[in-house]
Design an enzyme around this catalytic site. Sequence first.
Site, PDB file in Angstrom:
ATOM      1  N   TYR A 146       0.835  -1.204   0.000  1.00 14.94           N
ATOM      2  CA  TYR A 146       0.000   0.000   0.000  1.00 14.94           C
ATOM      3  C   TYR A 146       0.877   1.264   0.000  1.00 14.94           C
ATOM      4  O   TYR A 146       0.735   2.129  -0.867  1.00 14.94           O
ATOM      5  CB  TYR A 146      -0.902  -0.021   1.232  1.00 14.94           C
ATOM      6  CG  TYR A 146      -1.915   1.107   1.273  1.00 14.94           C
ATOM      7  CD1 TYR A 146      -2.995   1.122   0.388  1.00 14.94           C
ATOM      8  CD2 TYR A 146      -1.801   2.144   2.200  1.00 14.94           C
ATOM      9  CE1 TYR A 146      -3.938   2.142   0.439  1.00 14.94           C
ATOM     10  CE2 TYR A 146      -2.743   3.166   2.252  1.00 14.94           C
ATOM     11  CZ  TYR A 146      -3.812   3.158   1.370  1.00 14.94           C
ATOM     12  OH  TYR A 146      -4.737   4.180   1.411  1.00 14.94           O
ATOM     13  N   VAL A 188      -9.662   0.902  12.872  1.00 13.87           N
ATOM     14  CA  VAL A 188      -9.878   0.972  14.315  1.00 13.87           C
ATOM     15  C   VAL A 188     -11.262   1.520  14.684  1.00 13.87           C
ATOM     16  O   VAL A 188     -11.930   0.974  15.563  1.00 13.87           O
ATOM     17  CB  VAL A 188      -8.720   1.725  15.012  1.00 13.87           C
ATOM     18  CG1 VAL A 188      -8.674   3.216  14.671  1.00 13.87           C
ATOM     19  CG2 VAL A 188      -8.784   1.522  16.507  1.00 13.87           C
TER      20      VAL A 188
HETATM   21  N1  UDP Z   1      -6.025  -0.926  15.778  1.00 14.23           N
HETATM   22  C1  UDP Z   1      -6.445  -1.498  16.983  1.00 14.23           C
HETATM   23  N2  UDP Z   1      -7.544  -2.293  16.962  1.00 14.23           N
HETATM   24  C2  UDP Z   1      -8.275  -2.536  15.843  1.00 14.23           C
HETATM   25  C3  UDP Z   1      -7.856  -1.951  14.623  1.00 14.23           C
HETATM   26  C4  UDP Z   1      -6.718  -1.160  14.634  1.00 14.23           C
HETATM   27  O1  UDP Z   1      -5.831  -1.296  18.025  1.00 14.23           O
HETATM   28  O2  UDP Z   1      -9.292  -3.258  15.932  1.00 14.23           O
HETATM   29  C5  UDP Z   1      -4.856  -0.026  15.786  1.00 14.23           C
HETATM   30  C6  UDP Z   1      -3.833  -0.296  14.700  1.00 14.23           C
HETATM   31  O3  UDP Z   1      -2.863  -1.214  15.149  1.00 14.23           O
HETATM   32  C7  UDP Z   1      -3.258   1.082  14.454  1.00 14.23           C
HETATM   33  C8  UDP Z   1      -4.415   2.030  14.740  1.00 14.23           C
HETATM   34  O4  UDP Z   1      -5.346   1.279  15.514  1.00 14.23           O
HETATM   35  O5  UDP Z   1      -2.225   1.369  15.367  1.00 14.23           O
HETATM   36  C9  UDP Z   1      -5.087   2.522  13.483  1.00 14.23           C
HETATM   37  O6  UDP Z   1      -5.326   1.415  12.666  1.00 14.23           O
HETATM   38  P1  UDP Z   1      -6.182   1.475  11.349  1.00 14.23           P
HETATM   39  O7  UDP Z   1      -6.190   0.109  10.756  1.00 14.23           O
HETATM   40  O8  UDP Z   1      -7.479   2.141  11.616  1.00 14.23           O
HETATM   41  O9  UDP Z   1      -5.424   2.483  10.385  1.00 14.23           O
HETATM   42  P2  UDP Z   1      -3.886   2.718   9.997  1.00 14.23           P
HETATM   43  O10 UDP Z   1      -2.993   1.818  10.802  1.00 14.23           O
HETATM   44  O11 UDP Z   1      -3.811   2.423   8.548  1.00 14.23           O
HETATM   45  O12 UDP Z   1      -3.686   4.134  10.343  1.00 14.23           O
END
Ligand code: UDP
Length: 327
Positions: A146, A188
């Site tokens: 990505y 998240v």
């Molecule tokens: N995360 C979490 N629980 C979840 C999904 C994500 O703790 O159920 C954490 C993830 O590890 C990251 C943050 O939340 O640190 C944001 O994750 P997301 O997948 O929303 O977006 P991205 O990492 O692409 O910013």
Amino acid sequence: MSKKIILITGGAGFLGCNLTRKLLEEGHKVIVLDDLSTGRLQNLIDFEKNENFEFIKHDICDPIDVRADWIFNFACPASPPKYQKDPIQTIKTSVWGSFNLLELARKYGSRILHTSTSEVYGDPTVHPQIETYRGNVNPIGIRACYDEGKRCAETLFFDYKRKFDLDIKVVRIFNTYGPYMDPDDGRVISNFVVRALKGLPLEVYGDGKQTRSFCYVDDMIKALLLMINSNSDVIGPINIGNPGEFSINELVKVLESLFAKKLSINYKNLPQDDPMKRKPDITLARELLGWEPKINLNEGLENSVKYFRSVISEYNADPFSCDSCLQ
Ligand code: UDP
């Protein structure tokens, strides 16, 4: 504003369908193109009978010939579990898909806006992230399909600008949330809200101290409209996001106050290369677009909870176990 023909790739997804609604309200003709790999037809149901709306099922990795005044490119799975499911397809969509769209824009002289991402900064060593920061991406990690795909797409856009003087615009989108997010998206906010609504424990990855900045979708759509309407010398890349920064633990607290109850938590392993902090510097967006987000996390989450509540009751037979969540 004069009526435009607007092609939105990935238009059945979260941002694409919100933008489609807004552009149809403004009286434009909108052609949504989506391969439905992560986008959902039900996001477009409201537009079905609108004579200014057209849907084409298509993968942008295959060339397409559609005349449009403006093109918005949203096509690409954007949630880590979704884009990691078929990483090679993710890279192809970002890079080869962009190539096809750039050729299309070149053929018809279209203005083309590319949605890049805060992921181009990787796990940043500069905080908050400013557009001149070149990032800290692991090129061989599980997020690279990505991150590097989006970085390469930016390169392609700027090479088409230099070589063919194409009318390009590039925005770097930071975490965004709100109505029409897929409840199974895997990110998240959708995960937490859906699990809270179902009475399941939230899953926090790592110690929850990692931070994100969450932008409500209406603010994001406003920025995208300002960008597409900006003068042709406003090219970007421009960060678009909400600079309010929250750790994942703080996000849990905000949700607890919204649901008016303690939410149980299971801690899970932190995924590989998960960025430890993220917050946009939006000086450029303020200066060039006169934009800044207006909707705070509390308000945005209230609207999102209402949306997820209605979607889950429509599409999921699971009964809610949360009596106190927003009505
Ligand atoms: N995360 C979490 N629980 C979840 C999904 C994500 O703790 O159920 C954490 C993830 O590890 C990251 C943050 O939340 O640190 C944001 O994750 P997301 O997948 O929303 O977006 P991205 O990492 O692409 O910013």
